[in-house]
Scaffold this motif. Structure first.
Motif, short mmCIF file in Angstrom:
data_model
loop_
_atom_site.label_atom_id
_atom_site.label_comp_id
_atom_site.label_asym_id
_atom_site.label_seq_id
_atom_site.Cartn_x
_atom_site.Cartn_y
_atom_site.Cartn_z
N GLY A 98 47.42 30.65 41.57
CA GLY A 98 48.05 31.96 41.67
C GLY A 98 49.56 31.86 41.47
O GLY A 98 50.17 32.68 40.78
N ILE A 131 42.69 29.51 40.36
CA ILE A 131 42.17 30.87 40.49
C ILE A 131 40.63 30.89 40.45
O ILE A 131 40.01 31.65 41.18
CB ILE A 131 42.79 31.79 39.42
N LYS A 139 41.00 36.78 44.52
CA LYS A 139 41.46 36.98 43.13
C LYS A 139 42.10 38.35 43.01
O LYS A 139 43.12 38.54 42.34
CB LYS A 139 40.27 36.93 42.17
N ILE A 142 45.67 38.54 44.07
CA ILE A 142 46.59 38.02 43.07
C ILE A 142 46.76 39.02 41.93
O ILE A 142 47.88 39.27 41.46
CB ILE A 142 46.11 36.64 42.55
#
Ligand code: ADP
Ligand code: MG
Length: 303
Positions: A98, A131, A139, A142
């Motif tokens: 990330g 990720i 996820k 982010i």
């Protein structure tokens, strides 16, 4: 409104996949500073519209302009430093962490990344794992940090809160509220009408690839009324004058009558008092979910 003052402008946009028309002849203009909710059943064409307006897909017909300029297909959001984008099921670069991904985006975004720390505090994403190893919700965090990074003038979101826990959902909604105060523009699809009513100024409803409704949230709120549900063994009972969306259902000797009532409450009280052989009654707030439900239902049956 002319094109130059619209942040998003779609004119007669159609997107076909082979012979199938996913989006048919959609026109809309979003002025700067508006927070717009985009709702509709699964398959209504929301994601296709968003992908077309961002240039991920080429429109089959029609014209898309962002900030008054025709988009350059396939690169609109990448080339435009004033646009942030996130989707609930977005593909992010799987092999990056990330932190690496956000640093990469930060270098691209105009205006630096002044809000980076603030966004990290609000969403607390896991920054140091690749990720692809993250859960969907992580996820998503982010993706949301990425969308708001550098405070782009326009943020486009496709179901940003699906997969988020309620705390993160609230963190997200707070950012949208602050965005609104600062005159920025947000275009977001959502399945959660309550959040749309909460933060949006305007609601667009899509159904079968068409834009069916374009109303302000204030107008929707004014549509309020009561949802009335009555059971009686007197099967000849008729709903009161002014009742809307009436449904009758008879099971054995019991009539179930449902309707929406927006008229005078004293009249409703009189009508209820006169119902013969009343078995049950429930009067509840008629809300937005109910208002759109019939459209959603008919669409799902057709799909
Ligand atoms: N790449 C594609 N090829 C063929 N049909 C597609 C494609 N993408 C979407 N569709 C179809 O277009 C319609 C609209 O899909 P979509 O825009 O994803 O709806 P929503 O986001 O409102 O759920 C659906 O019937 C979907 O199956
Ligand atoms: Mg979608």
């Amino acid at each position: 409104m002319n094109d130059t003052s619209a942040v998003i402008s779609l004119k007669n946009v159609t997107k076909q996949f082979g012979k199938f028309t996913a989006v048919g002849n959609v026109s809309l203009e979003i002025p700067a500073g508006q927070i717009v909710g985009f709702v509709g059943a699964n398959g209504a064409g929301k994601t296709t519209t968003i992908a077309t307006l961002l240039g991920f897909l080429n429109a089959s017909q029609g014209e898309v302009k962002l900030f008054g300029k025709a988009i350059r297909p396939s690169a609109a959001h990448k080339s435009h430093k004033q646009i942030g984008y996130a989707a609930g099921d977005m593909e992010l670069p799987a092999q990056l962490t990330g932190r690496q991904y956000l640093a990469f985006l930060g270098r691209q975004r105009k205006g630096g990344v002044d809000n980076y720390k603030d966004l990290l505090e609000r969403f607390s994403p896991q920054l140091d794992k690749k990720i692809h190893t993250l859960s969907r919700g992580n996820k998503q965090k982010i993706a949301l940090v990425a969308a708001f990074l550098g405070e782009p003038a326009l943020v486009v979101l496709d179901e940003p809160t699906s997969g988020l826990d309620p705390v993160m959902q609230e963190a997200f909604l707070n950012i949208v509220r602050e965005y609104k105060k600062r005159g920025k523009t947000v275009f977001m699809s959502s399945h959660y009408l309550q959040e749309v009513m909460d933060v949006c100024d305007r609601v667009l409803l899509m159904s079968h690839g068409k834009l069916e409704q374009d109303v302000t949230t204030a107008q929707l709120q004014a549509m309020g009324g009561k949802q009335v549900h009555v059971q009686t063994s007197y099967k000849a009972t008729k709903p009161p004058k002014g009742a809307e969306s009436i449904t009758h259902q008879i099971d054995d000797d019991l009539l179930t009558l449902r309707f929406v009532y927006k008229g005078d409450m004293t009249e409703l009280q009189r009508w209820l008092a006169a119902v013969k052989q009343l078995k049950d009654v429930e009067v509840s707030e008629y809300n937005l979910e109910e208002a759109f439900k019939s459209l959603y239902d008919s669409e799902e049956q057709a799909a």
